[in-house]
Design an enzyme around this catalytic site. Sequence first.
Site, PDB file in Angstrom:
ATOM      1  N   SER A 164     -28.980  -1.607  20.876  1.00 23.76           N
ATOM      2  CA  SER A 164     -28.756  -1.944  22.288  1.00 23.76           C
ATOM      3  C   SER A 164     -27.547  -2.829  22.532  1.00 23.76           C
ATOM      4  O   SER A 164     -27.174  -3.043  23.690  1.00 23.76           O
ATOM      5  CB  SER A 164     -30.010  -2.620  22.868  1.00 23.76           C
ATOM      6  OG  SER A 164     -31.083  -1.704  22.917  1.00 23.76           O
TER       7      SER A 164
ATOM      8  N   GLU B 105       5.472   5.562 -15.055  1.00 23.12           N
ATOM      9  CA  GLU B 105       6.335   4.682 -14.285  1.00 23.12           C
ATOM     10  C   GLU B 105       7.834   4.836 -14.594  1.00 23.12           C
ATOM     11  O   GLU B 105       8.669   4.677 -13.704  1.00 23.12           O
ATOM     12  CB  GLU B 105       5.921   3.223 -14.515  1.00 23.12           C
ATOM     13  CG  GLU B 105       4.520   2.880 -14.036  1.00 23.12           C
ATOM     14  CD  GLU B 105       4.356   2.987 -12.529  1.00 23.12           C
ATOM     15  OE1 GLU B 105       5.364   2.805 -11.805  1.00 23.12           O
ATOM     16  OE2 GLU B 105       3.228   3.267 -12.076  1.00 23.12           O
TER      17      GLU B 105
END
Length: 883
Positions: free
Chosen positions: A387, A114
Site C-alpha cells: 500500500s 591484456e
Amino acid sequence: MSKDYRSRMERRQSSDSSKPANQSKTKKPRRGRSWKKTLFILALILGVLGLLTIGVIAATSPKLDPKKLETPVSSKIMDMNDKEVSLVAGDEKRIRVKINEIPEPVQNAFIATEDVRFREHSGIDVRRIAGAAFANVREGFGAEGASTISQQVIKNTVLTNEKSLTRKIREAYLSVQLEQKYSKDQILEMYLNKIYFGNNAYGIATAAKVYFNKDVDQLEVQEAALLAGLPKAPSYYDPTRNPKEAEHRRNVVLNLMAQHKFISKEEAENAKSISVKDMIKEGEVKTETRPYDAYIKQVIDDLKEIEGLEEADIYSSGLKIYTNLDTKAQQTTEDVLKAKLNEEHEFLQSGVALVDTKTGSIRAVGSGRGGQLSNYYSSKITRQPGSTIKPILDYGPAIENKKWNTGYILKDEPVELKDITINNFNDRNVGDISMRQALVESKNTTAVRAFQEVGAEEATDFANKLGFDLDPDTTYPSYAIGGFNGGISPLTLAGAYTSFGNGGIYSKPTTVRKVEFPDGRVVEVDSEPKAAMKDYTAYMITDMLKDVMDRGTGREANVSGLNLAGKTGTTNYSKEDRDKYGLPDGATKDAWMAGYTPTYTAAVWTGYAENKDKEGNGLYLNDNEADYSKQIFRDIMSELDHKNTDFKKPKSVTEVAMEKGTGKRASEFTPDSEKIIELFVKGSDLPGISDSYEKPSSIEGLEAKYKENKNEIEVKWKYGKKKGVSFRVLASYNDGPMQERATINDTKFVVPSPAPGKYSFQVIAIDSENNTESEPAGTSITIEGPEGEEPPPGEGEGEEPGTPPGQEPGTEPPAEGEPGTPPDQGGGEGEQPGTPGTPPGQEPGTEPPTEGEPGTTPTPPGQNGGRQQNGGNGGGLVPPLNP
C-alpha cells in the site's frame, strides 16, 4: 633603335605569328605546385607544434614514485561535513606475491588477454595503437583502448582514467620510462598484485583465496582464465553472483590463450567443459570491518555510475570522495537494525534508506544483520511495495491530472476484474468514503478505482517521474495496491516520497557530491532536481499522509512532536506459494513503512531473505514481525535532528469546510462534529452545500394557560418531529431575566401554585442527532391576585421596574437555582441566620427543591391555606419561579 634590337623584335614577332591565333599571350600560374608546397609547410608546422606539445606534456608529467608503483593508494571517504571517515580500500583483502610464485600459465592468461606482445614492446604497442586509432576514428575517441600492461600500471598508480589525449600522451611517455627502470617480470608483478578482482580482492593471490580457496601456485588453467577475465568488469563478471556471464568471459580468455599458442585447442575445450559453479569454492580472507560499511558500499555503487570512472580507480587511485554521509544518522540506523534483528530468525532481514527531503542526498543506509551490514536490502532488492504505492500510482495522479479534492467521494465496494475480485484486507466495505479517509484506512477498492479513473498511461507517467521504471502496457490494476510483477527497493521508495515533502521537486538519491583525483581534476555530481508534480499535489498528499500517521495505519510509527507524513504497506504470499511452502491464509511476505518530515525521508522494508528455512519450513512475518518496519522507522526518526518545521501550504491550495462523508460543503447547520477541513486546488469547482442538516422548525402553537382548579400554569406547544428532539424551556417573572428552567422531551411544561404576577416563557427545539437548535418561540401570562389584595410589587413607586417581591430595589436578582426572598418574609427574628430569602413553604435552613422535581408550593400573598402540589408530567412540573 639598333639593327640588332630590331632583328630580335622581328624574330620574336615572326615566332609569335606562327602560334595559333586563339592562344593566350599571358602565362598561367602553376597552382598544383603551390598547393602542395602550402600543405607541406602546414604539415611541417603542425608536426613541429605537435612535437613541441608532446614534449611539453611529457615534461610536465608526474614523476614515477616507486612507493606508488608498489602499493595502491587507497581512496578516502569524506562525510557531509568534508571530514574523512574511512578508506575505501586500505589493507583489506590483499595478499602480495612474488612473480616467481605465480605459475607461468597464470601469467600467460593475463598476457593473452591484456597485452599479447608484452614481452616484445618497450612500453607501448605500435600495432595495437594503430588498430585502436582506426576504431576511434570510426566510432569516436575512447571507443577502444590500446593500453599495454605497462600503461595500465601507470594509469592505476600515477594517472587517472580520464579519456583525454593529454592523459594518453603522459601514459605512453611514463610507460617507456617504466620499461627503462624495471624488468618485464617486475612490471608484471606490479600489475598482478595491483589489479582489482571484485569482492574486495586485490591482487592475484588474494583472488585465488577468495574465489577458489587456493594458493596462487595451485591454480589450474580454467581458474587462471576466469581470474584473467575479471578485471574488465569485476562486478558484472562476478562468478558468485553472475556465473553465466563469468563463464562466457572465461571462455573468451581460453580462446585467446589457444589462439596465441599458450595452450592447445584441446586444453582450451577441456577447460571450457568445467562449469563455473563447480569451480567456485569461496574462501575467507580476514578483513577489518570498516566504519559505516553499508553506506560505503552504496558509495561504491554510485561511483560506478559516473562516466569515465572505472571500478579499479575507486579502490586504488587515491581519490577523495566527498559524500552526503550523515554519520550520526548512519550510526543510529545501524544500531536500530542490530537491536531489532540480531536475536530474531537468521533469515529475517531489513533494509533502510534515509534521504534528505530537500536535496535527495542519501544520509544513511542500513541493510543486513550484525557485522554483515551492506546496502543489498536497502537499494538492490526488488520487493512488492504494498500500500505504500497508493500515493504514487493512485491518489497522486488523480490530484495531479483530475484535480480531485481530498474529500472526493469514492466507492468502497469490491472491484471485479477479469479473473479476480479485489477487496479490502478485512473484506469490509462502507460504501461512499472520502479519498482522505480511504487513504487513512488503506482501502484497496478505492485505490484501484482511482487508478482506473486516472488510467495506466498517466499513472505510470507520474510514477516514472519519481524514479520508477514502469511500462503502461504492463501496469495492471493490481499494481494500484502494490501487486507488482517485480518490485522496488527502499531507496527507490524513499526517493519518490521526498518529492511529496519537497513541494513536488524530485532529485535522484545519491551518496556522492564530488570526486577529486590526485592530479587535481574534480568531477561534480549533479542530482538534477526536477519538478515531478504540481506543488498542490505534493501538499495535498502530504496532508492526507499526516492523518495516516495521526489516526490511521501509521500510528505505531508516529513520533510525538514531529510533523510526520507516511504510509504503511504489506504484501501477502500468493495461493500458489502458500500451498508450496505450507503457509496459512493471509501470510505476510513483506512489510513496509515510508514517511517523511521536512528534513528527512525514510523507507523501511522487513521480510525474509528466503522463502523457507534449512529444514524446508515456509517463512513468513508473524503479527509481531509485521510491525518491525514501523518500529524501526519510529526508532530511527526519533533520534535524528529534525528542523521540525511544518510543511508549507502553497498558494495553489485552498481550505474548504466539508461535511464528512458527503463530498459536499458543510452548511451553517452542519454540527462541528461532522465538519472536516478538506483541501482543494485553487480555482477548481467547489461542490454544492449539503442539506443533510437543517435548522429545526420553530415551535408551533405555544400558549400558556392558568388552570384555576389545579392552581398551576400549563405551557403547551406543538412540534411535528419528535424523534431525537428535546425542548429547552426558559422563563422569567415580572419581566425579570430569562432563565433556563428545564430540558424535557414532552410538549408540556407546568408551573405549580404560581404567585400573582407576569410569567414569560420561551421554548427552543433541540435536534440532538444534528446538534442544532430552532429559533425560540415565546409567550406570556399574568396571574391576577384575589380581589382587594395588593399585587406583588412591580413597576410601582419606590421600586425598580420588574423587581420581584422580596428583592431589594436596585439589587441583582437571585442567581439561577438560588432561592429568593418571598413577600412578607425578611429573615428576621425566629429564623435561622444566614437564610434570607427562604421561599414560602420551605423550612428555614433547608435546601430548596431540586430543579425538575416537585417542590413545596409557596403561599401567595393574601391567599389562605397553602397546599403541596406534586407534579406528574415526566419532568414538566418544576418548582415555581421565585415570586
